[in-house]
Design a protein around this motif. Structure first.
Motif, PDB file in Angstrom:
ATOM      1  N   VAL A 169       0.875  -1.174   0.000  1.00 37.88           N
ATOM      2  CA  VAL A 169       0.000   0.000   0.000  1.00 37.88           C
ATOM      3  C   VAL A 169       0.910   1.221   0.000  1.00 37.88           C
ATOM      4  N   ALA A 170       0.814   2.037  -1.054  1.00 34.88           N
ATOM      5  CA  ALA A 170       1.744   3.159  -1.209  1.00 34.88           C
ATOM      6  C   ALA A 170       1.175   4.142  -2.216  1.00 34.88           C
ATOM      7  N   PRO A 171       1.712   5.365  -2.252  1.00 33.23           N
ATOM      8  CA  PRO A 171       1.275   6.332  -3.262  1.00 33.23           C
ATOM      9  C   PRO A 171       1.564   5.821  -4.668  1.00 33.23           C
ATOM     10  N   ILE A 172       0.722   6.215  -5.602  1.00 29.55           N
ATOM     11  CA  ILE A 172       0.893   5.851  -7.008  1.00 29.55           C
ATOM     12  C   ILE A 172       1.042   7.128  -7.828  1.00 29.55           C
ATOM     13  N   THR A 173       2.038   7.162  -8.697  1.00 30.41           N
ATOM     14  CA  THR A 173       2.294   8.339  -9.530  1.00 30.41           C
ATOM     15  C   THR A 173       1.823   8.091 -10.964  1.00 30.41           C
ATOM     16  N   LEU A 174       1.799   9.158 -11.754  1.00 30.78           N
ATOM     17  CA  LEU A 174       1.467   9.019 -13.164  1.00 30.78           C
ATOM     18  C   LEU A 174       2.483   8.137 -13.879  1.00 30.78           C
ATOM     19  N   ALA A 175       3.745   8.250 -13.473  1.00 31.17           N
ATOM     20  CA  ALA A 175       4.782   7.405 -14.067  1.00 31.17           C
ATOM     21  C   ALA A 175       4.486   5.930 -13.811  1.00 31.17           C
ATOM     22  N   ASP A 176       3.960   5.627 -12.620  1.00 27.92           N
ATOM     23  CA  ASP A 176       3.583   4.249 -12.297  1.00 27.92           C
ATOM     24  C   ASP A 176       2.491   3.761 -13.243  1.00 27.92           C
ATOM     25  N   LEU A 177       1.514   4.621 -13.527  1.00 28.53           N
ATOM     26  CA  LEU A 177       0.427   4.240 -14.423  1.00 28.53           C
ATOM     27  C   LEU A 177       0.939   4.004 -15.832  1.00 28.53           C
ATOM     28  N   ARG A 178       1.836   4.860 -16.260  1.00 27.99           N
ATOM     29  CA  ARG A 178       2.322   4.787 -17.649  1.00 27.99           C
ATOM     30  C   ARG A 178       3.251   3.618 -17.902  1.00 27.99           C
ATOM     31  N   SER A 179       3.734   3.014 -16.822  1.00 29.44           N
ATOM     32  CA  SER A 179       4.619   1.857 -16.986  1.00 29.44           C
ATOM     33  C   SER A 179       3.980   0.559 -16.497  1.00 29.44           C
ATOM     34  N   ALA A 180       2.713   0.613 -16.085  1.00 31.15           N
ATOM     35  CA  ALA A 180       2.054  -0.540 -15.473  1.00 31.15           C
ATOM     36  C   ALA A 180       1.595  -1.563 -16.504  1.00 31.15           C
ATOM     37  N   ASP A 181       1.527  -2.817 -16.055  1.00 36.40           N
ATOM     38  CA  ASP A 181       0.956  -3.888 -16.868  1.00 36.40           C
ATOM     39  C   ASP A 181      -0.562  -3.910 -16.735  1.00 36.40           C
ATOM     40  N   GLU A 182      -1.039  -3.541 -15.532  1.00 34.92           N
ATOM     41  CA  GLU A 182      -2.478  -3.519 -15.272  1.00 34.92           C
ATOM     42  C   GLU A 182      -2.834  -2.316 -14.418  1.00 34.92           C
ATOM     43  N   LEU A 183      -4.051  -1.854 -14.588  1.00 33.55           N
ATOM     44  CA  LEU A 183      -4.640  -0.819 -13.747  1.00 33.55           C
ATOM     45  C   LEU A 183      -6.093  -1.212 -13.517  1.00 33.55           C
ATOM     46  N   PHE A 184      -6.466  -1.384 -12.265  1.00 33.97           N
ATOM     47  CA  PHE A 184      -7.859  -1.737 -11.990  1.00 33.97           C
ATOM     48  C   PHE A 184      -8.312  -1.146 -10.663  1.00 33.97           C
ATOM     49  N   TYR A 185      -9.598  -1.276 -10.374  1.00 32.46           N
ATOM     50  CA  TYR A 185     -10.180  -0.728  -9.154  1.00 32.46           C
ATOM     51  C   TYR A 185     -11.420  -1.524  -8.789  1.00 32.46           C
ATOM     52  N   ALA A 186     -11.908  -1.305  -7.572  1.00 34.79           N
ATOM     53  CA  ALA A 186     -13.082  -2.033  -7.096  1.00 34.79           C
ATOM     54  C   ALA A 186     -14.068  -1.080  -6.443  1.00 34.79           C
ATOM     55  N   ASP A 187     -15.341  -1.304  -6.705  1.00 33.97           N
ATOM     56  CA  ASP A 187     -16.410  -0.576  -6.032  1.00 33.97           C
ATOM     57  C   ASP A 187     -17.598  -1.514  -5.903  1.00 33.97           C
ATOM     58  N   ALA A 188     -18.758  -0.989  -5.572  1.00 31.66           N
ATOM     59  CA  ALA A 188     -19.914  -1.850  -5.319  1.00 31.66           C
ATOM     60  C   ALA A 188     -20.330  -2.666  -6.536  1.00 31.66           C
ATOM     61  N   ARG A 189     -19.936  -2.213  -7.731  1.00 26.83           N
ATOM     62  CA  ARG A 189     -20.310  -2.926  -8.954  1.00 26.83           C
ATOM     63  C   ARG A 189     -19.436  -4.145  -9.209  1.00 26.83           C
ATOM     64  N   GLY A 190     -18.274  -4.208  -8.546  1.00 28.70           N
ATOM     65  CA  GLY A 190     -17.345  -5.307  -8.749  1.00 28.70           C
ATOM     66  C   GLY A 190     -15.950  -4.778  -9.030  1.00 28.70           C
ATOM     67  N   ILE A 191     -15.155  -5.562  -9.748  1.00 27.95           N
ATOM     68  CA  ILE A 191     -13.794  -5.179 -10.124  1.00 27.95           C
ATOM     69  C   ILE A 191     -13.799  -4.719 -11.577  1.00 27.95           C
ATOM     70  N   THR A 192     -13.179  -3.576 -11.830  1.00 29.40           N
ATOM     71  CA  THR A 192     -13.112  -3.037 -13.190  1.00 29.40           C
ATOM     72  C   THR A 192     -11.652  -2.891 -13.596  1.00 29.40           C
ATOM     73  N   ALA A 193     -11.274  -3.544 -14.686  1.00 25.35           N
ATOM     74  CA  ALA A 193      -9.932  -3.422 -15.235  1.00 25.35           C
ATOM     75  C   ALA A 193      -9.950  -2.344 -16.320  1.00 25.35           C
ATOM     76  N   VAL A 194      -9.120  -1.326 -16.160  1.00 27.79           N
ATOM     77  CA  VAL A 194      -9.048  -0.255 -17.152  1.00 27.79           C
ATOM     78  C   VAL A 194      -8.440  -0.817 -18.431  1.00 27.79           C
ATOM     79  N   GLY A 195      -9.047  -0.475 -19.564  1.00 22.41           N
ATOM     80  CA  GLY A 195      -8.549  -0.974 -20.841  1.00 22.41           C
ATOM     81  C   GLY A 195      -7.365  -0.185 -21.363  1.00 22.41           C
ATOM     82  N   SER A 196      -7.487   1.152 -21.316  1.00 24.44           N
ATOM     83  CA  SER A 196      -6.413   1.985 -21.843  1.00 24.44           C
ATOM     84  C   SER A 196      -6.403   3.352 -21.177  1.00 24.44           C
TER      85      SER A 196
END
Length: 252
Positions: A205-232
Motif C-alpha cells: 500500500v503506497a502512493p501511485i504516480t502518473l509514471a507508475d500508471l504509464r509503466s504498469a501492466d495492469e490498472l484496476f479498481y473495485a467498487d460496489a459494482r465489482g472489479i473493473t480493469a481499465v482498458g487503456s
C-alpha cells in the motif's frame, strides 16, 4: 412556515435538511442480506466524526430491517445482487434506496474495459464518502465522455493518483502490486485481502504516480459494482490477469 417546492409542476412539501451534504455508502445486498454492513457503517461513522464531530446514530439492526422492507416492497428478486445507496445526514436522518441491480452473480470482474481520461489537480479527498465526492465522480464521467473516454483518473497537485472513477487505484508491474493509500473503502479492503492471498506476488500500500500508471501492466479498481480493469489510458493498453485472478479468488 413549512418548506415547499415544485417538482415537475406539482407543489409538495420538502425537507430542507435533506438538501445539504450527506454521507453515503453503496452496499451489495442479496435476499435481504447486506454484505459487509458492519464495515460500511464503520466507515460512515469515522467520516461523520471527522466532518461533523459526532458519530452516526444508525445501527446495523435498523439498516437490515430497512433493507428487508425495501426489497420486499419493491418486489426485487431474492437471487439477484442489488446495489443499495445509504445516505446519512448530519441531523441523523437517513435514506435507503436501490441504486441498481447487478448483472453479475458475485463480486466479479466486469466485462467493460473503460478508456480513461486524465484529470489533473483534482484535490478533493475521495476518501471521504460524501455527496460532493459522488457529484464529482458524475461530473468527471461526463467530462470523460466528451473526450471519447468512459472514466477519469484524478491526480492531485503533487502528481499522485488519487482515484480512478472515484475508487482506489491498483497497479501491477510484473509481480509487484501497489494499491494506493489515497483512499480507504470497503471494496478496496476486500481486494487488498484477496491480493495478499495470491502466490508469488508482492503487494504493498503506497502512493501511485502518473509514471507508475504509464509503466504498469495492469490498472484496476473495485467498487460496489465489482472489479473493473481499465482498458487503456493515453498510449497505455492494460491486461487484466491479476484482476481476473482476484475475481476468481473472491468467487470460489
Amino acid at each position: 412556515m413549512g418548506q415547499w417546492l415544485i417538482n415537475n409542476g406539482v407543489v409538495s412539501r420538502c425537507d430542507s435538511e435533506e438538501q445539504g451534504l450527506f454521507l453515503y455508502q453503496h452496499m451489495r445486498a442479496q435476499n435481504g442480506k447486506i454484505f459487509n454492513l458492519k464495515e460500511h457503517l464503520e466507515l460512515l461513522n469515522s467520516t461523520s466524526v471527522s466532518l461533523f464531530g459526532e458519530p452516526i446514530s444508525l445501527t446495523e439492526k435498523v439498516v437490515v430491517k430497512s433493507c428487508e422492507e425495501l426489497l420486499y416492497r419493491g418486489g426485487y428478486s431474492s437471487s439477484a445482487i442489488h446495489i443499495l445507496e445509504l445516505r446519512v445526514w448530519q441531523s441523523g436522518k437517513y435514506q435507503l434506496r436501490v441504486a441498481e441491480t447487478s448483472l453479475y452473480k458475485g463480486f466479479a470482474l466486469r466485462v467493460m474495459r473503460p478508456k480513461a481520461l486524465l484529470a489533473e489537480g483534482c484535490n478533493y479527498p475521495f476518501s471521504q464518502p460524501t455527496s460532493v465526492a459522488a457529484a464529482m465522480v458524475d461530473f468527471l464521467r461526463l467530462s470523460a465522455l466528451q473526450q471519447q473516454c468512459q472514466i477519469a483518473i484524478c491526480t492531485d497537485n503533487n502528481g499522485f493518483v488519487t482515484s480512478v472513477d472515484g475508487a482506489t487505484p491498483i497497479v501491477v508491474h510484473g509481480t509487484d502490486i501497489t494499491i494506493s493509500n489515497s483512499a480507504v473503502s470497503v471494496y478496496s479492503n476486500i481486494v487488498l485481502s484477496a491480493l495478499k492471498q495470491l502466490q508469488n506476488q508482492h503487494v504493498k500500500v503506497a502512493p501511485i504516480t502518473l509514471a507508475d500508471l504509464r509503466s504498469a501492466d495492469e490498472l484496476f479498481y473495485a467498487d460496489a459494482r465489482g472489479i473493473t480493469a481499465v482498458g487503456s489510458f493515453e498510449n497505455c493498453h492494460y491486461s487484466d490477469s491479476i484482476a481476473y485472478a482476484v475475481s476468481k479468488l473472491l468467487n470460489r
